[in-house]
Design a protein around this motif. Structure first.
Motif, short mmCIF file in Angstrom:
data_model
loop_
_atom_site.label_atom_id
_atom_site.label_comp_id
_atom_site.label_asym_id
_atom_site.label_seq_id
_atom_site.Cartn_x
_atom_site.Cartn_y
_atom_site.Cartn_z
N ARG A 112 0.83 -1.20 0.00
CA ARG A 112 0.00 0.00 0.00
C ARG A 112 0.87 1.25 0.00
N LYS A 113 0.41 2.28 -0.66
CA LYS A 113 1.17 3.51 -0.74
C LYS A 113 1.26 4.20 0.63
N GLY A 114 2.38 4.81 0.88
CA GLY A 114 2.56 5.54 2.12
C GLY A 114 3.21 4.74 3.22
N ILE A 115 3.40 3.43 2.97
CA ILE A 115 3.99 2.61 4.03
C ILE A 115 5.45 2.95 4.27
N ALA A 116 6.11 3.52 3.24
CA ALA A 116 7.53 3.86 3.39
C ALA A 116 7.76 4.84 4.53
N LYS A 117 6.83 5.77 4.73
CA LYS A 117 6.98 6.75 5.80
C LYS A 117 6.99 6.04 7.15
N GLU A 118 6.10 5.04 7.30
CA GLU A 118 6.06 4.28 8.55
C GLU A 118 7.35 3.47 8.73
N ILE A 119 7.84 2.89 7.62
CA ILE A 119 9.05 2.08 7.68
C ILE A 119 10.26 2.93 8.03
N ASN A 120 10.32 4.14 7.46
CA ASN A 120 11.44 5.03 7.76
C ASN A 120 11.55 5.29 9.25
N VAL A 121 10.42 5.47 9.90
CA VAL A 121 10.41 5.71 11.35
C VAL A 121 10.97 4.49 12.08
N ILE A 122 10.53 3.30 11.65
CA ILE A 122 10.98 2.06 12.30
C ILE A 122 12.47 1.84 12.09
N VAL A 123 12.94 2.04 10.85
CA VAL A 123 14.35 1.84 10.54
C VAL A 123 15.22 2.87 11.28
N ASP A 124 14.79 4.12 11.29
CA ASP A 124 15.54 5.16 12.00
C ASP A 124 15.68 4.81 13.48
N LYS A 125 14.60 4.31 14.05
CA LYS A 125 14.63 3.91 15.47
C LYS A 125 15.58 2.74 15.68
#
Length: 307
Positions: A115-128
């Motif tokens: 689904r579109k927009g999931i990258a923003k959520e993933i970026n938060v997870i990866v950054d953390k």
């Protein structure tokens, strides 16, 4: 009041100045796996990437895979490997895994089934995850840090914070791609204890910075033949350095000509003959730190002149 050794080796920020490089305690290994769980179990469809991670790493290492093709088995294989593998293999696995997180997972929403927009959520997870990994390195006095997509070795915390990281950041931001690649290779060789190639790559990065400046500024030079000494002369003859820095640059030129290029040429740039010539850690650290200092200065001057 007497200050204990463990207190004396800490810097002004309370962090250790003496790092450990080849002994990874069980708590750290467990924490690495927990961080990976946060990433791959915490994102949509992420659990299926345990298979990709395990299989791709086995291919890179030339290892046989354990039987099974479900993500549960791959996840267990990853946990077992983290727990039991040798120290250098653990660093390879951490470096590879977090590189994949930092590249593949951040671009996961480009796949048609996502689904579109999931990258923003993933970026938060990866950054953390990256933030926690670097904290765990620090927590266990381990001399490593994940920076700009890969694990690099820290030999001195102050130099690392004030010189090494800014040089990598400048190279990336200003488009010095060749020099950045060579400088990263230098740290990879240093991490693996290959000091000769670490010095060679540091020297290449230093020269590539000057060649890139010549390209960007339109200065004439011989790409095949010009060495560090000649490139320094070209930059100076083209008034690349500000006039008010002329006396300082004269001293810098002496340092550059007798510092990094000489270390590279005398210690690593030529055949060693019938006797193996070891390169000490001190020489390798000096080469990397000197290269980084020069890069920050030269790229900084270029950046200012381009504004």
């Amino acid at each position: 009041m007497y200050k204990l050794f463990s207190e004396r080796i800490r810097n002004k920020d309370g962090e250790p100045e003496v790092f450990i490089y080849d002994d990874f305690p069980e708590p750290f290994r467990n924490q690495v796996f927990y961080i990976m769980e946060d990433v791959l179990d915490g994102i949509e469809w992420g659990n299926y990437y345990w298979d990709d991670l395990y299989n791709d790493f086995c291919r890179e290492k030339g290892m046989k895979k354990n039987s099974g093709d479900s993500f549960e088995i791959s996840k267990n294989n990853c946990e077992t490997y983290i727990t039991k593998c040798k120290n250098e293999n653990l660093m390879d696995f951490i470096d590879f895994s977090f590189y994949m997180f930092n590249t593949e997972e951040r671009n996961i929403d480009s796949l048609p089934h996502m689904r579109k927009g999931i990258a923003k959520e993933i970026n938060v997870i990866v950054d953390k995850a990256v933030k926690e990994l670097n904290y765990r390195f620090k927590q266990h006095n381990l001399g490593y840090e994940f920076v700009n997509g890969e694990v690099i070795r820290i030999d001195n915390k102050i130099l690392h914070q004030e010189v090494i990281k800014p040089s990598l950041k400048l190279l990336y931001e200003e488009g010095f791609d060749g020099a950045e690649e060579e400088f990263r290779k230098a740290f990879e060789y240093r991490r693996k204890g290959d000091n000769k190639n670490a010095i060679l790559e540091a020297g290449k990065a230093f020269e590539s910075v000057m060649k890139t400046i010549c390209d960007k500024k339109g200065y004439t030079y011989n790409k095949a033949k010009d060495t560090a000494k000649k490139l320094i002369e070209i930059l100076e003859s083209n008034n690349f350095y500000p006039a008010y820095m002329s006396s300082h640059m004269a001293s810098l030129r002496t340092t550059l000509e007798t510092g990094l290029p000489v270390v590279r040429n005398k210690k690593a740039g030529h055949g060693q003959g019938s006797v193996v010539t070891p390169i000490s850690d001190e020489f390798a650290e000096y080469a990397l730190n000197l290269a980084a200092t020069n890069i920050v200065l030269l790229v900084g001057i270029y950046k200012k002149s381009s504004i």
